[in-house]
Design a protein around this motif. Structure first.
Motif, PDB file in Angstrom:
ATOM      1  N   ASP A 107      -1.986  -2.931   1.426  1.00 22.09           N
ATOM      2  CA  ASP A 107      -1.055  -2.568   0.351  1.00 22.09           C
ATOM      3  C   ASP A 107       0.273  -3.320   0.505  1.00 22.09           C
ATOM      4  N   ARG A 108       0.627  -3.585   1.754  1.00 20.45           N
ATOM      5  CA  ARG A 108       1.961  -4.125   2.030  1.00 20.45           C
ATOM      6  C   ARG A 108       1.883  -5.470   2.748  1.00 20.45           C
ATOM      7  N   GLY A 109       3.056  -6.035   2.984  1.00 17.87           N
ATOM      8  CA  GLY A 109       3.124  -7.217   3.839  1.00 17.87           C
ATOM      9  C   GLY A 109       3.118  -8.551   3.124  1.00 17.87           C
ATOM     10  N   ARG A 110       3.448  -8.553   1.815  1.00 17.84           N
ATOM     11  CA  ARG A 110       3.473  -9.829   1.093  1.00 17.84           C
ATOM     12  C   ARG A 110       4.897 -10.296   0.771  1.00 17.84           C
ATOM     13  N   GLY A 111       5.886  -9.455   1.028  1.00 20.19           N
ATOM     14  CA  GLY A 111       7.266  -9.763   0.630  1.00 20.19           C
ATOM     15  C   GLY A 111       7.833 -10.990   1.320  1.00 20.19           C
ATOM     16  N   ILE A 112       7.791 -10.986   2.647  1.00 20.31           N
ATOM     17  CA  ILE A 112       8.339 -12.121   3.404  1.00 20.31           C
ATOM     18  C   ILE A 112       7.504 -13.376   3.147  1.00 20.31           C
TER      19      ILE A 112
ATOM     20  N   SER B  56       6.127  -7.786  -4.675  1.00 21.29           N
ATOM     21  CA  SER B  56       5.068  -7.474  -3.711  1.00 21.29           C
ATOM     22  C   SER B  56       4.704  -5.982  -3.730  1.00 21.29           C
ATOM     23  N   SER B  57       5.668  -5.125  -4.053  1.00 16.56           N
ATOM     24  CA  SER B  57       5.365  -3.690  -4.134  1.00 16.56           C
ATOM     25  C   SER B  57       4.462  -3.383  -5.314  1.00 16.56           C
ATOM     26  N   GLY B  58       4.706  -4.068  -6.434  1.00 18.13           N
ATOM     27  CA  GLY B  58       3.860  -3.904  -7.616  1.00 18.13           C
ATOM     28  C   GLY B  58       2.442  -4.371  -7.332  1.00 18.13           C
TER      29      GLY B  58
END
Lengths: 140, 113
Positions: A107-112, B56-58
């Motif tokens: 679900d997470r971990g794509r921001g950086i 990324s949250s979306g």
């Protein structure tokens, strides 16, 4: 564009201000007179890196402290765009954040990952007073 | 967050009526999708026609919905992505995970086939 533009903003560390910060990035992209690439794509990318960086600052400054501020400084000098996002939380080590595993559905971990992909250089510095995420992009 | 739902041929369509799907509102979408599968719905379509921006949250909220579908033996598909939103799926390789359709009509037809 020979002049330097510096935008220095402080906003409460709440996600409701993500849109405001993102829009400032979009407006800067649209104002670039000499940029030869697609300004609308650049506008999206600046909106995105600002959004991701601010979410990180909110997380690491501790969402339990809503009175805190996130400071964002955007500098445009010639073809160099620098975005600095400050927080005074505990910080994190950007080098320990792994790239997303594309075979696994997290679900997470794509921001950086997105920030690193869209910007030319990314650094996170910690000192005793505050932390700074610095993102640079050459627009020439 | 502003969501509209419609049921067409056993497919629940969620229209995300927001310009941005980001860390401010993505949890709402995640919860709405989760509730549909918990309530026994099997086919869910998320229509992103109005979404101009996704972070990324979306993306994470949609991934969560997709995993929810699998765990309930259901299906979650996407439709009507704007080009820049679609490029975020490509950048994060999620276009290989989701079935993405140009319109709700084509997506609903695909559920039936």
């Amino acid at each position: 564009m020979g002049n330097t533009i510096e935008v220095d903003i402080k906003v409460p560390n709440k996600t409701r201000y993500l849109s405001l910060i993102g829009k400032i990035g979009e407006d800067i992209a649209r104002e670039l007179e000499r940029y030869s690439g697609d300004k609308e794509v650049l506008a999206y990318h600046l909106n995105l890196v600002l959004t991701e960086a601010m979410v990180n600052a909110i997380k690491h400054a501790g969402p339990k402290e809503p009175e805190k501020l996130v400071r964002i400084v955007i500098t445009l000098h010639h073809d160099d765009l620098t975005i600095r996002v400050y927080d005074d939380g505990q910080g994190f080590d950007i080098n320990t954040i792994p790239a997303p595993n594309f075979e696994e559905l997290e679900d997470r971990g794509r921001g950086i990952f997105l920030i690193r992909t869209l910007m030319d250089s990314v650094a996170y510095r910690k000192n005793c007073k505050e932390n700074m995420l610095e993102m640079k992009k050459k627009l020439g | 967050m502003n969501l509209a739902t419609e049921t067409r041929n056993d497919v629940v369509i969620i229209y995300v009526k927001e310009e941005r799907l980001d860390a401010h509102n993505s949890t709402d979408l995640k919860s709405a999708v989760q509730k549909l599968f918990e309530d026994g719905k099997k086919n869910v379509l998320v229509d992103l026609k109005d979404v101009r921006f996704i972070d990324s949250s979306g993306l994470g909220a949609l991934v969560s919905g997709f995993k929810n579908a699998i765990s309930h033996q259901g299906n979650l598909k996407l439709s009507s992505l704007q080009s820049q939103v679609k490029s975020m799926f490509e950048l994060t390789r999620l276009h290989r995970v989701f079935e993405i359709f140009p319109s709700t009509v084509e997506a609903v037809e695909n559920f039936q086939s």
